[in-house]
Motif scaffolding. Structure first.
Motif, short mmCIF file in Angstrom:
data_model
loop_
_atom_site.label_atom_id
_atom_site.label_comp_id
_atom_site.label_asym_id
_atom_site.label_seq_id
_atom_site.Cartn_x
_atom_site.Cartn_y
_atom_site.Cartn_z
N SER A 78 -34.93 59.63 -22.58
CA SER A 78 -34.88 58.86 -20.99
C SER A 78 -36.13 58.35 -20.98
O SER A 78 -36.94 58.99 -21.09
CB SER A 78 -34.84 60.08 -20.14
OG SER A 78 -33.60 60.72 -20.26
N PHE A 79 -36.05 57.01 -21.23
CA PHE A 79 -37.48 56.25 -21.14
C PHE A 79 -37.84 56.11 -19.52
O PHE A 79 -37.20 55.84 -18.85
CB PHE A 79 -37.15 54.90 -21.55
CG PHE A 79 -36.95 54.65 -23.17
CD1 PHE A 79 -38.29 54.59 -24.00
CD2 PHE A 79 -35.80 54.85 -23.86
CE1 PHE A 79 -38.05 54.77 -25.50
CE2 PHE A 79 -35.53 55.22 -25.03
CZ PHE A 79 -36.74 55.03 -26.04
N CYS A 80 -39.25 56.65 -19.50
CA CYS A 80 -39.92 56.72 -18.19
C CYS A 80 -40.10 55.22 -17.49
O CYS A 80 -40.07 54.21 -18.02
CB CYS A 80 -41.24 57.20 -18.25
SG CYS A 80 -41.09 58.98 -18.94
N ALA A 85 -45.52 58.79 -14.76
CA ALA A 85 -46.40 59.15 -15.44
C ALA A 85 -46.75 60.59 -15.43
O ALA A 85 -47.10 61.19 -16.31
CB ALA A 85 -47.76 58.41 -14.91
N ARG A 86 -46.41 61.21 -14.13
CA ARG A 86 -46.81 62.56 -14.03
C ARG A 86 -45.76 63.49 -14.82
O ARG A 86 -46.40 64.37 -15.43
CB ARG A 86 -46.87 63.10 -12.34
CG ARG A 86 -47.18 64.43 -12.35
CD ARG A 86 -47.33 64.54 -10.84
NE ARG A 86 -47.66 66.19 -10.74
CZ ARG A 86 -46.78 67.02 -10.59
NH1 ARG A 86 -45.58 66.72 -10.44
NH2 ARG A 86 -47.14 68.52 -10.38
N LEU A 87 -44.69 63.06 -14.84
CA LEU A 87 -43.66 63.99 -15.68
C LEU A 87 -43.93 63.68 -16.82
O LEU A 87 -43.73 64.91 -17.49
CB LEU A 87 -42.20 63.29 -15.19
CG LEU A 87 -41.68 63.28 -13.78
CD1 LEU A 87 -40.19 63.04 -13.79
CD2 LEU A 87 -41.95 64.92 -13.59
N TRP A 102 -40.21 72.79 -17.19
CA TRP A 102 -39.08 72.46 -15.82
C TRP A 102 -39.51 72.95 -14.54
O TRP A 102 -39.50 72.12 -13.52
CB TRP A 102 -37.75 73.19 -16.27
CG TRP A 102 -37.09 72.89 -17.46
CD1 TRP A 102 -36.82 73.51 -18.60
CD2 TRP A 102 -36.59 71.47 -17.71
NE1 TRP A 102 -36.44 72.81 -19.50
CE2 TRP A 102 -36.09 71.55 -19.06
CE3 TRP A 102 -36.25 70.39 -17.03
CZ2 TRP A 102 -35.49 70.55 -19.80
CZ3 TRP A 102 -35.65 69.31 -18.01
CH2 TRP A 102 -35.28 69.49 -18.97
N ALA A 103 -40.11 74.06 -14.29
CA ALA A 103 -40.48 74.61 -13.22
C ALA A 103 -41.66 73.76 -12.58
O ALA A 103 -42.05 73.44 -11.30
CB ALA A 103 -41.01 76.12 -13.22
N LEU A 104 -42.75 73.25 -13.58
CA LEU A 104 -43.89 72.77 -13.39
C LEU A 104 -43.70 71.26 -12.97
O LEU A 104 -44.31 70.82 -11.99
CB LEU A 104 -44.64 72.67 -14.83
CG LEU A 104 -46.10 72.96 -14.56
CD1 LEU A 104 -46.58 74.17 -14.15
CD2 LEU A 104 -46.48 72.77 -16.35
N GLY A 105 -42.75 70.66 -13.50
CA GLY A 105 -42.71 69.18 -13.14
C GLY A 105 -41.41 68.93 -12.35
O GLY A 105 -41.64 67.60 -11.70
N LYS A 106 -40.72 69.58 -11.86
CA LYS A 106 -39.50 69.20 -10.95
C LYS A 106 -38.82 68.32 -11.68
O LYS A 106 -38.71 66.98 -10.87
CB LYS A 106 -39.93 69.11 -9.72
CG LYS A 106 -40.82 70.34 -9.11
CD LYS A 106 -40.03 70.86 -7.90
CE LYS A 106 -40.83 72.19 -7.42
NZ LYS A 106 -41.55 73.09 -8.29
N PHE A 107 -38.46 67.99 -12.75
CA PHE A 107 -37.70 66.77 -13.60
C PHE A 107 -36.63 66.74 -12.63
O PHE A 107 -35.53 67.76 -12.72
CB PHE A 107 -37.72 66.97 -15.06
CG PHE A 107 -39.12 67.15 -15.68
CD1 PHE A 107 -39.61 66.14 -16.39
CD2 PHE A 107 -39.53 68.63 -15.65
CE1 PHE A 107 -40.64 65.97 -17.07
CE2 PHE A 107 -40.98 68.61 -16.27
CZ PHE A 107 -41.55 67.38 -17.18
N PRO A 108 -36.20 65.48 -12.43
CA PRO A 108 -34.71 65.05 -11.79
C PRO A 108 -33.92 65.12 -12.95
O PRO A 108 -34.14 64.31 -14.05
CB PRO A 108 -34.97 63.76 -11.11
CG PRO A 108 -36.02 63.20 -11.90
CD PRO A 108 -36.67 64.33 -12.31
N THR A 109 -32.82 65.94 -12.95
CA THR A 109 -31.81 66.02 -14.38
C THR A 109 -30.56 65.57 -13.68
O THR A 109 -30.13 65.69 -12.44
CB THR A 109 -32.01 67.26 -14.72
OG1 THR A 109 -31.45 68.28 -13.96
CG2 THR A 109 -33.28 67.41 -15.54
N TYR A 110 -29.86 65.26 -14.72
CA TYR A 110 -28.23 65.13 -14.70
C TYR A 110 -27.54 65.54 -15.92
O TYR A 110 -28.15 65.49 -17.07
CB TYR A 110 -27.89 63.59 -14.35
CG TYR A 110 -27.88 62.49 -15.37
CD1 TYR A 110 -27.16 62.14 -16.13
CD2 TYR A 110 -29.16 61.77 -15.51
CE1 TYR A 110 -27.23 61.38 -17.32
CE2 TYR A 110 -29.26 60.72 -16.30
CZ TYR A 110 -28.51 60.67 -17.14
OH TYR A 110 -28.57 59.53 -18.05
N ALA A 111 -26.18 66.09 -15.75
CA ALA A 111 -25.75 66.47 -17.11
C ALA A 111 -25.20 65.29 -18.23
O ALA A 111 -24.76 64.25 -17.50
CB ALA A 111 -24.48 67.34 -16.64
#
Ligand SMILES: Cc1cc2nc3c(=O)[nH]c(=O)nc-3n(C[C@H](O)[C@H](O)[C@H](O)COP(=O)(O)O)c2cc1C
Length: 176
Positions: A78-80, A85-87, A102-111
């Motif tokens: 997944s190219f930022c 930058a924070r992620l 995952w808890a630290l960054g709250k990365f938005p995800t999808y399956a």
């Protein structure tokens, strides 16, 4: 400052100096094997062939990601964008071996559609890849992945990484 040259590759400062002269994009490299899933920042990730669409990633053998790619035979890229930058910093500064990124960054995800790993949302380009070649190369391993599914958003701008810092793209330049 004059240019610097030589073959003093055993000197860390010389190697770092050469590396700092490069500018790359940053991908969030996602992996999953069973219950273990991970996200790692990867600047050494790029398209190497268009048809078929293939990517290489260069991963240090001690990263948790390395074992997960070897175990699963797949990875997500997944190219930022220049808003992530924070992620990238979180994904590249901590290891699954000791931190819940995952808890630290709250990365938005999808399956993902074709691989087990989650993908990161809101990125410029996402590619779900199956590993077709694994090549140990010095202090890294180069995995080549063939895209099984890709998505991209032409409205978004990539995040650049140079000299250990994050940048956004500058102005477009004329070709002549
Ligand atoms: C912007 C950025 C780019 C990075 N690119 C790479 C890379 O291309 N290859 C690599 O092996 N490590 C790279 N790293 C380092 C890993 O992301 C870092 O060591 C991470 O903690 C490994 O996570 P893991 O052990 O959970 O897999 C990068 C770090 C940052 C901050």
């Amino acid at each position: 400052m004059p240019s610097i040259e030589g073959n003093q590759f055993d000197e860390r400062d010389f190697r770092r100096g050469a590396w700092h002269q490069t500018a790359t994009m940053v991908a969030l490299l996602t992996t999953r094997a069973g219950e273990r899933q991970n996200v790692m920042a990867c600047e050494w990730a790029m398209i190497v062939t268009l048809n078929p669409l293939r990517f290489v990633v260069s991963v240090g053998p001690h990263h948790a990601t390395h074992a997960l790619i070897e175990e699963s035979g797949e990875f997500g890229l997944s190219f930022c964008t220049d808003r992530q930058a924070r992620l990238a910093h979180i994904a590249g500064s901590y290891s699954l071996n000791d931190t819940d990124k995952w808890a630290l960054g709250k990365f938005p995800t999808y399956a993902a559609k074709t691989i087990a790993a989650q993908m990161i949302a809101d990125c410029t380009l996402n590619a779900e890849c199956k590993v077709i070649s694994t090549q140990p190369l010095g202090d890294h391993t180069v995995f080549t992945g063939e895209a099984q599914w890709a998505r991209y958003d032409p409205a978004l701008q990539p995040l650049l990484y140079s000299a250990g810092k994050y940048w956004s793209m500058g102005a477009q330049l004329p070709k002549e």
